[in-house]
Scaffold this motif. Structure first.
Motif, mmCIF file in Angstrom:
data_model
loop_
_atom_site.group_PDB
_atom_site.id
_atom_site.type_symbol
_atom_site.label_atom_id
_atom_site.label_comp_id
_atom_site.label_asym_id
_atom_site.label_seq_id
_atom_site.Cartn_x
_atom_site.Cartn_y
_atom_site.Cartn_z
ATOM 1 N N GLY A 262 0.791 -1.348 0.053
ATOM 2 C CA GLY A 262 0.049 -0.122 0.152
ATOM 3 C C GLY A 262 0.908 1.169 0.114
ATOM 4 N N LEU A 263 1.807 1.428 0.735
ATOM 5 C CA LEU A 263 2.565 2.411 1.120
ATOM 6 C C LEU A 263 3.523 2.790 -0.030
ATOM 7 C CD1 LEU A 263 3.396 4.891 2.999
ATOM 8 C CD2 LEU A 263 4.877 3.439 3.787
ATOM 9 N N LEU A 267 0.960 3.881 -3.243
ATOM 10 C CA LEU A 267 1.236 5.429 -2.798
ATOM 11 C C LEU A 267 2.625 5.816 -3.422
ATOM 12 C CD1 LEU A 267 -0.587 5.614 0.692
ATOM 13 C CD2 LEU A 267 -1.469 5.990 -1.824
ATOM 14 N N GLY A 268 3.417 4.923 -3.291
ATOM 15 C CA GLY A 268 4.918 5.254 -3.896
ATOM 16 C C GLY A 268 6.205 5.922 -3.281
ATOM 17 N N LEU A 269 5.716 5.812 -1.709
ATOM 18 C CA LEU A 269 6.647 6.379 -0.824
ATOM 19 C C LEU A 269 7.895 5.634 -0.618
ATOM 20 C CD1 LEU A 269 7.686 8.557 0.946
ATOM 21 C CD2 LEU A 269 6.086 7.993 2.570
ATOM 22 N N GLN A 270 9.082 5.720 -0.826
ATOM 23 C CA GLN A 270 10.189 4.809 -0.329
ATOM 24 C C GLN A 270 11.240 5.575 0.033
ATOM 25 O OE1 GLN A 270 11.130 1.948 -3.307
ATOM 26 N NE2 GLN A 270 9.029 1.902 -4.414
ATOM 27 N N ALA A 274 19.448 8.799 2.779
ATOM 28 C CA ALA A 274 19.004 10.389 3.591
ATOM 29 C C ALA A 274 18.045 11.195 2.313
ATOM 30 C CB ALA A 274 20.336 11.283 3.194
ATOM 31 N N CYS A 275 17.226 10.441 1.694
ATOM 32 C CA CYS A 275 16.726 10.797 0.670
ATOM 33 C C CYS A 275 15.071 9.881 0.409
ATOM 34 C CB CYS A 275 17.006 10.805 -0.599
ATOM 35 S SG CYS A 275 18.605 11.842 -0.982
ATOM 36 N N PHE A 276 14.126 10.279 -0.217
ATOM 37 C CA PHE A 276 13.095 9.483 -0.530
ATOM 38 C C PHE A 276 12.613 9.910 -1.602
ATOM 39 C CE2 PHE A 276 11.177 13.115 1.608
ATOM 40 C CZ PHE A 276 10.020 13.515 0.968
ATOM 41 N N THR A 277 11.612 8.923 -2.255
ATOM 42 C CA THR A 277 11.336 9.076 -3.704
ATOM 43 C C THR A 277 9.588 8.946 -3.418
ATOM 44 O OG1 THR A 277 11.076 6.519 -4.034
ATOM 45 C CG2 THR A 277 13.147 7.766 -4.707
ATOM 46 N N VAL A 278 8.996 9.245 -4.367
ATOM 47 C CA VAL A 278 7.680 9.269 -4.555
ATOM 48 C C VAL A 278 7.367 8.913 -5.886
ATOM 49 C CG1 VAL A 278 5.195 10.459 -4.388
ATOM 50 C CG2 VAL A 278 7.097 11.172 -2.810
ATOM 51 N N ASP A 279 6.749 7.630 -6.203
ATOM 52 C CA ASP A 279 6.437 7.002 -7.556
ATOM 53 C C ASP A 279 5.601 6.176 -7.438
ATOM 54 O OD1 ASP A 279 6.781 6.244 -10.100
ATOM 55 O OD2 ASP A 279 8.334 4.481 -9.620
ATOM 56 N N PRO A 280 4.259 6.831 -7.465
ATOM 57 C CA PRO A 280 3.063 5.938 -7.160
ATOM 58 C C PRO A 280 2.669 5.157 -8.361
ATOM 59 C CG PRO A 280 2.462 8.322 -7.446
ATOM 60 C CD PRO A 280 3.915 8.024 -7.287
ATOM 61 N N CYS A 281 1.647 4.384 -7.970
ATOM 62 C CA CYS A 281 1.036 3.641 -9.076
ATOM 63 C C CYS A 281 -0.613 3.626 -8.442
ATOM 64 C CB CYS A 281 1.552 2.326 -9.635
ATOM 65 S SG CYS A 281 0.585 1.631 -10.914
ATOM 66 N N ILE A 282 -1.315 4.544 -8.953
ATOM 67 C CA ILE A 282 -2.491 4.746 -8.315
ATOM 68 C C ILE A 282 -3.817 4.347 -9.320
ATOM 69 C CG2 ILE A 282 -1.880 6.358 -6.671
ATOM 70 C CD1 ILE A 282 -2.874 8.591 -8.355
ATOM 71 N N TYR A 289 -4.088 12.709 -3.579
ATOM 72 C CA TYR A 289 -4.146 12.123 -2.319
ATOM 73 C C TYR A 289 -3.149 12.457 -1.497
ATOM 74 C CZ TYR A 289 -0.242 9.021 -3.839
ATOM 75 O OH TYR A 289 0.845 8.683 -4.242
ATOM 76 N N SER A 290 -3.044 12.516 -0.109
ATOM 77 C CA SER A 290 -2.043 13.085 0.455
ATOM 78 C C SER A 290 -1.566 11.914 1.480
ATOM 79 C CB SER A 290 -2.362 14.406 1.428
ATOM 80 O OG SER A 290 -3.276 13.970 2.292
ATOM 81 N N ILE A 291 -0.232 12.050 2.161
ATOM 82 C CA ILE A 291 0.473 11.238 3.183
ATOM 83 C C ILE A 291 1.138 12.332 4.342
ATOM 84 C CG2 ILE A 291 2.079 9.726 3.612
ATOM 85 C CD1 ILE A 291 2.125 8.878 0.551
ATOM 86 N N GLU A 292 0.689 12.012 5.518
ATOM 87 C CA GLU A 292 1.235 12.732 6.651
ATOM 88 C C GLU A 292 2.296 11.958 7.209
ATOM 89 O OE1 GLU A 292 0.593 15.651 7.348
ATOM 90 O OE2 GLU A 292 -0.967 16.060 5.667
ATOM 91 N N TRP A 293 3.616 12.150 6.805
ATOM 92 C CA TRP A 293 4.758 11.447 7.267
ATOM 93 C C TRP A 293 5.543 11.861 8.502
ATOM 94 C CZ3 TRP A 293 9.430 10.597 3.639
ATOM 95 C CH2 TRP A 293 10.263 9.623 4.149
ATOM 96 N N ARG A 294 5.718 11.493 9.389
ATOM 97 C CA ARG A 294 6.510 11.962 10.492
ATOM 98 C C ARG A 294 8.128 11.278 10.502
ATOM 99 N NH1 ARG A 294 6.624 15.234 14.848
ATOM 100 N NH2 ARG A 294 4.421 15.442 14.369
ATOM 101 N N PHE A 295 9.054 12.175 10.149
ATOM 102 C CA PHE A 295 10.379 11.436 10.100
ATOM 103 C C PHE A 295 11.081 12.016 11.420
ATOM 104 C CE2 PHE A 295 14.763 12.129 8.749
ATOM 105 C CZ PHE A 295 15.068 10.821 8.477
ATOM 106 N N GLY A 296 11.189 11.173 12.399
ATOM 107 C CA GLY A 296 11.917 11.655 13.615
ATOM 108 C C GLY A 296 11.074 12.785 14.319
#
Length: 376
Positions: A262-263, A267-270, A274-282, A289-296
């Motif tokens: 799912g994630l 939704l494509g979040l990986q 020190a980086c992240f990507t957003v490559d969804p397949c929806i 759509y939106s994602i609320e992500w807490r990093f630390g």
């Protein structure tokens, strides 16, 4: 941990008569414990999985200064890719070979003709040609996806009367657990493979089909499913007398895979270092759509817009109003809120430039994982 990993991989670098890894006492499906008891049986699935693992591990070996091992892993990966194509059965990939060379998961078999994980990992490994990947997944749709009963079978037809003896899997009633029921761990890979091929509409449809809450919406569904609607079932039955009944719950690794599918897959979040990507397949019907992500201690709000109603393809990305590379959006645990905007459109389907396998992702994840929640 690295040394432990490479020792396991080195031990797996075996080859039988078809040039594929030996299955030994079994592979992922421990019910196949009599496919290779004499030491000559081979696993097509282990070949796909090993191909993915070698692709992820070779660069790490190079980074650690072990150039000879990196070169050996790359050479073995290339050799495996060639040998795996010889497991093509005409409409899908075979699953394994018995000690005497008899294929398993083949149209030649009277039972166990097609096995899902030999098809999904042909896609997830990135080793199979695109056209064959699509044909293999088309066979999964035809033979293993049962929309009427809401299950995705592991294999079909189940073992019952065949003279072949693949192992204790044959001791299960047909349509129960690994013997032709839904094994949710493998079913999640079906969804991920469809997402990898860009089939966002179907991937999300089947994701919802696997969601236990959708098996418990009415009193009659609850009576049929008979397990918790809030915990993923490791298996769901397809035997005519128990079709749609949930099996074991609370113990299954498929819950973690459902989360990742799912994630990451949809939704494509990986996260990658020190980086992240957003490559969804929806689904093409999703406008945003939106994602609320807490990093630390740092909150990230990720908003994905889909003005062209596409399933995939990233046209642009922004971090706090400035252009960003969607393949490498910087992460910073500075305690301040950050906003990411991603717009789908004509662009690269995979921002990193090449498909990433689950093994790649596992190797790239640092110890601190994201804690996201998604909103449609």
């Amino acid at each position: 941990m690295f040394e432990h990993g490479v020792r396991a991989v080195d031990r797996a670098l075996t080859a039988g008569a078809h040039g594929l890894p030996l299955i030994g006492s079994c592979d992922w499906n421990d019910g196949y414990n009599r496919v290779g008891p004499e030491g000559r049986g081979e696993s097509v699935w282990v070949g796909w999985f090993l191909h993915a693992v070698l692709g992820a591990l070779a660069p790490l070996c190079g980074e650690r200064g072990d150039a000879p091992r990196a070169a050996r892993y790359r050479a073995e990966r290339e050799r495996l890719g060639t040998m795996l194509e010889q497991a093509w059965d005409g409409e899908w990939y075979r699953r394994a070979y018995f000690d005497d060379g008899t294929p398993l998961g083949s149209s030649q078999n009277d039972e166990g003709k097609i096995d899902s994980i030999a098809q999904t990992w042909a896609v997830l490994s990135g080793a199979a040609p695109r056209k064959r990947s699509e044909r293999a997944m088309s066979a999964v749709r035809t033979h293993l996806v049962r929309r009427g009963s809401g299950v995705i079978l592991l294999l079909s037809p189940p073992f019952d009367h065949t003279v072949l003896d693949p192992g204790y899997i044959k001791g299960y009633i047909p349509g129960i657990r690994e013997n032709g029921g839904q094994y949710t761990h493998a079913a999640a890979w079906v969804v991920l493979a469809l997402a990898r091929l860009g089939s966002g509409d179907e991937a999300v449809e089947l994701f919802h089909m696997l969601n236990p809450i959708n098996h418990s919406r009415t009193a009659s569904e609850v009576e049929k499913y008979m397990t918790e609607p809030y915990a993923v079932a490791g298996d769901v039955y397809d035997h005519p007398a128990h079709r749609g009944r949930g099996g074991w719950t609370w113990y299954t690794g498929s819950a973690g895979w459902m989360y990742r599918v799912g994630l990451e897959g949809i939704l494509g979040l990986q996260r990658r270092g020190a980086c992240f990507t957003v490559d969804p397949c929806i689904p093409s019907s999703w406008p945003t759509y939106s994602i609320e992500w807490r990093f630390g201690t740092t909150p990230y709000t990720i908003v994905v817009e889909n003005p062209e109603r596409r399933c995939r393809g990233v046209a642009s990305a922004e971090l706090d109003g400035s252009p960003a590379d969607p393949a490498a959006i910087p992460l910073s645990d500075d305690g301040r809120p950050h906003r990411v905007r991603v717009v789908l459109g004509a662009g690269r389907d995979v921002p990193s430039g090449s498909p990433r396998t689950p093994a790649d992702q596992a190797g790239a994840h640092p110890s601190r994982a994201p804690e996201p929640s998604a909103h449609g």
